[in-house]
Design a protein around this motif. Structure first.
Motif, PDB file in Angstrom:
ATOM      1  N   ARG A 199       3.832   6.783   5.181  1.00 52.11           N
ATOM      2  CA  ARG A 199       4.363   7.859   4.319  1.00 52.11           C
ATOM      3  C   ARG A 199       5.882   7.921   4.275  1.00 52.11           C
ATOM      4  O   ARG A 199       6.458   8.937   3.887  1.00 52.11           O
ATOM      5  CB  ARG A 199       3.824   9.238   4.754  1.00 52.11           C
ATOM      6  N   ILE A 200       6.552   6.887   4.722  1.00 54.77           N
ATOM      7  CA  ILE A 200       8.010   6.834   4.656  1.00 54.77           C
ATOM      8  C   ILE A 200       8.415   5.668   3.764  1.00 54.77           C
ATOM      9  O   ILE A 200       7.604   4.786   3.468  1.00 54.77           O
ATOM     10  CB  ILE A 200       8.640   6.693   6.065  1.00 54.77           C
ATOM     11  N   TYR A 205       8.834  10.520  -0.382  1.00 47.83           N
ATOM     12  CA  TYR A 205       8.881  10.815  -1.814  1.00 47.83           C
ATOM     13  C   TYR A 205       9.186  12.300  -2.049  1.00 47.83           C
ATOM     14  O   TYR A 205       8.766  13.153  -1.280  1.00 47.83           O
ATOM     15  CB  TYR A 205       7.612  10.367  -2.525  1.00 47.83           C
ATOM     16  N   TRP A 255      -0.923   0.116  -4.089  1.00 48.43           N
ATOM     17  CA  TRP A 255      -0.248   0.836  -5.173  1.00 48.43           C
ATOM     18  C   TRP A 255      -0.432  -0.007  -6.438  1.00 48.43           C
ATOM     19  O   TRP A 255      -0.090  -1.189  -6.471  1.00 48.43           O
ATOM     20  CB  TRP A 255       1.232   0.995  -4.835  1.00 48.43           C
ATOM     21  N   CYS A 267       6.920   4.496  -0.940  1.00 53.78           N
ATOM     22  CA  CYS A 267       6.531   4.814   0.445  1.00 53.78           C
ATOM     23  C   CYS A 267       5.306   4.014   0.849  1.00 53.78           C
ATOM     24  O   CYS A 267       4.486   3.640   0.022  1.00 53.78           O
ATOM     25  CB  CYS A 267       6.258   6.315   0.578  1.00 53.78           C
ATOM     26  N   ASP A 268       5.199   3.766   2.144  1.00 55.67           N
ATOM     27  CA  ASP A 268       4.129   2.932   2.674  1.00 55.67           C
ATOM     28  C   ASP A 268       3.070   3.803   3.352  1.00 55.67           C
ATOM     29  O   ASP A 268       3.151   5.029   3.303  1.00 55.67           O
ATOM     30  CB  ASP A 268       4.748   1.892   3.625  1.00 55.67           C
ATOM     31  N   PRO A 269       2.051   3.197   3.928  1.00 60.00           N
ATOM     32  CA  PRO A 269       0.987   4.001   4.539  1.00 60.00           C
ATOM     33  C   PRO A 269       1.472   4.906   5.676  1.00 60.00           C
ATOM     34  O   PRO A 269       0.758   5.850   6.048  1.00 60.00           O
ATOM     35  CB  PRO A 269      -0.002   2.941   5.052  1.00 60.00           C
ATOM     36  N   CYS A 274       0.832  -1.204   0.000  1.00 63.08           N
ATOM     37  CA  CYS A 274       0.000   0.000   0.000  1.00 63.08           C
ATOM     38  C   CYS A 274       0.869   1.257   0.000  1.00 63.08           C
ATOM     39  O   CYS A 274       1.990   1.248   0.475  1.00 63.08           O
ATOM     40  CB  CYS A 274      -0.919  -0.003   1.220  1.00 63.08           C
ATOM     41  N   ASP A 275       0.317   2.298  -0.549  1.00 60.19           N
ATOM     42  CA  ASP A 275       1.057   3.546  -0.712  1.00 60.19           C
ATOM     43  C   ASP A 275       0.607   4.568   0.337  1.00 60.19           C
ATOM     44  O   ASP A 275      -0.201   4.247   1.212  1.00 60.19           O
ATOM     45  CB  ASP A 275       0.871   4.048  -2.152  1.00 60.19           C
ATOM     46  N   TRP A 287       9.320   2.372   2.412  1.00 66.01           N
ATOM     47  CA  TRP A 287       9.163   1.002   2.913  1.00 66.01           C
ATOM     48  C   TRP A 287      10.541   0.351   2.817  1.00 66.01           C
ATOM     49  O   TRP A 287      11.155   0.323   1.747  1.00 66.01           O
ATOM     50  CB  TRP A 287       8.135   0.265   2.054  1.00 66.01           C
ATOM     51  N   GLU A 317      10.309   7.762  -4.825  1.00 62.43           N
ATOM     52  CA  GLU A 317       9.017   7.976  -5.478  1.00 62.43           C
ATOM     53  C   GLU A 317       7.861   7.659  -4.528  1.00 62.43           C
ATOM     54  O   GLU A 317       8.044   6.970  -3.528  1.00 62.43           O
ATOM     55  CB  GLU A 317       8.921   7.106  -6.739  1.00 62.43           C
ATOM     56  N   PHE A 318       6.695   8.149  -4.880  1.00 63.79           N
ATOM     57  CA  PHE A 318       5.458   7.916  -4.114  1.00 63.79           C
ATOM     58  C   PHE A 318       5.276   6.421  -3.807  1.00 63.79           C
ATOM     59  O   PHE A 318       5.008   6.029  -2.669  1.00 63.79           O
ATOM     60  CB  PHE A 318       4.276   8.439  -4.937  1.00 63.79           C
ATOM     61  N   GLY A 319       5.440   5.614  -4.815  1.00 58.71           N
ATOM     62  CA  GLY A 319       5.191   4.179  -4.670  1.00 58.71           C
ATOM     63  C   GLY A 319       6.255   3.463  -3.843  1.00 58.71           C
ATOM     64  O   GLY A 319       6.088   2.290  -3.512  1.00 58.71           O
TER      65      GLY A 319
END
Lengths: 137, 137, 137, 137
Positions: D20-21, D74, A23, D16-18, A16-17, D23, D12-14
């Protein structure tokens, strides 16, 4: 009726993003795995064996079209229904429905080929091997 | 003329599968990154800022259609050209061309939305925010 | 005796690299999933719930040490045994043994924290929440 | 002084995990890419060439130890400094420092081998090839 298999996939935290939903490239990871399991469950040997017997190194994707209808998040368990919708001369159409319980999350339709390795690098589309098609119908 | 940006991506060993070519879900990872860079390069703030100012948490995918024309492998450097082909009421069409030098490897056309977070979980499609559209045309 | 859970993981084609073996970062993906399942199977609610009740947003990694003993490839099914080897003031040691049948493929020992979200961004290590520890011993 | 190279990585956005950092398994994806770039920048040919000339199919990981000090998200750009800290008979120690500007985010020390392919499947550790070592010192 075309054969259909069901591939089950847990959704994990790391899938998950930051929006807390899967994602989307991860759906394609799972669909690719489901694609291969279709052949395994139909009794087709793994690609490292078919490479020796039939020259088939795998079923790379030529075209994919997916619709994303609902989101999923970690803790969910998904079912991916896989079938082959059409056989063509040197390609086939593989179809997927990803559900969570009764809810449809995603649909996908792909064109794939049976790939052989070309001398000097690269791959090419082989005619559909009968030995594989017979197991999958 | 629609704005176009170019996103550059190295292909790494771990992006490739046992057939020694890029495993296709990785193309979608890169396309998603290219999608976001399009907005960044157009001057749209990152989503964690737009979440506060416009309620936009990101641009999730609704539909994607991709054609895979040639393969890539590690050591290759890819260019991804990104533009917005069409603006609709609550969605937009984002278009990608992935090349390696002069060679076209992959084309992709997506429908995305600007997502807001729904009370109680889930997301919804917002009308295209003018503040974003103006920067992207 | 510390609680131990077993997390089962299929190895897929796309998890493998051009050397035809699992690309090692995938082991860490699975270990992270196994880590979370340990808590779930011990009865700890998912992190999006504990965020509201205890302020815990997850268990990020501080330190990891892994040994890779044997390789795996697609078609293999792995068992990951997870336990907590030690509780410290603001961290804990989580231990993993990844096996394929009788064979040990990989061992890993991590230090993780229970993370809270810091005002203004970033995270911090919380004292081990009793409500969680009691379920896991 | 050991040779050192710097590998640059966008987050990138993808990635990062829920929370927000980043993974954490993604750090290992990048470290593996940085490891390979070290050899490339030292002038070692890609593994599909060394497979033919030296029998070396890659440098799989035997042991890794990483410390995670600060998080990334991200939009960040990371520098990964790579060097070889020690040469042993059939293995070597590769060291990484991941920074964002002046901040140290992560440190990692690995033991890797130069792998050859064993008859009948599997891999084995080759003695360090002189032709490679000379380019990397």
């Amino acid at each position: 009726m075309a054969k259909e298999i069901v591939y089950t996939q847990r959704v994990e935290f790391g899938d998950c993003d930051p929006a807390r939903i899967v994602w989307f490239p991860n759906f394609f990871r799972w669909i690719d795995a489901a694609s291969r399991h279709f052949f395994i469950e139909c009794g087709v040997p793994p690609w490292h064996e078919t490479e020796k017997t039939l020259g088939v190194i795998g079923t790379p994707l030529v075209d994919t079209h997916a619709r994303f209808i609902k989101t999923a998040s970690y803790g969910d368990t998904l079912q991916i229904r896989v079938s082959i919708a059409e056989w063509r001369g040197k390609s086939f159409v593989q179809r997927y429905r990803v559900t969570k319980g009764e809810e449809l999350l995603m649909e996908c339709e792909e064109i794939r080929i049976f790939a052989g390795r070309r001398e000097g690098g690269g791959i090419f589309a082989m005619p559909i091997p009968d030995a594989i098609r017979q197991r999958c119908e």
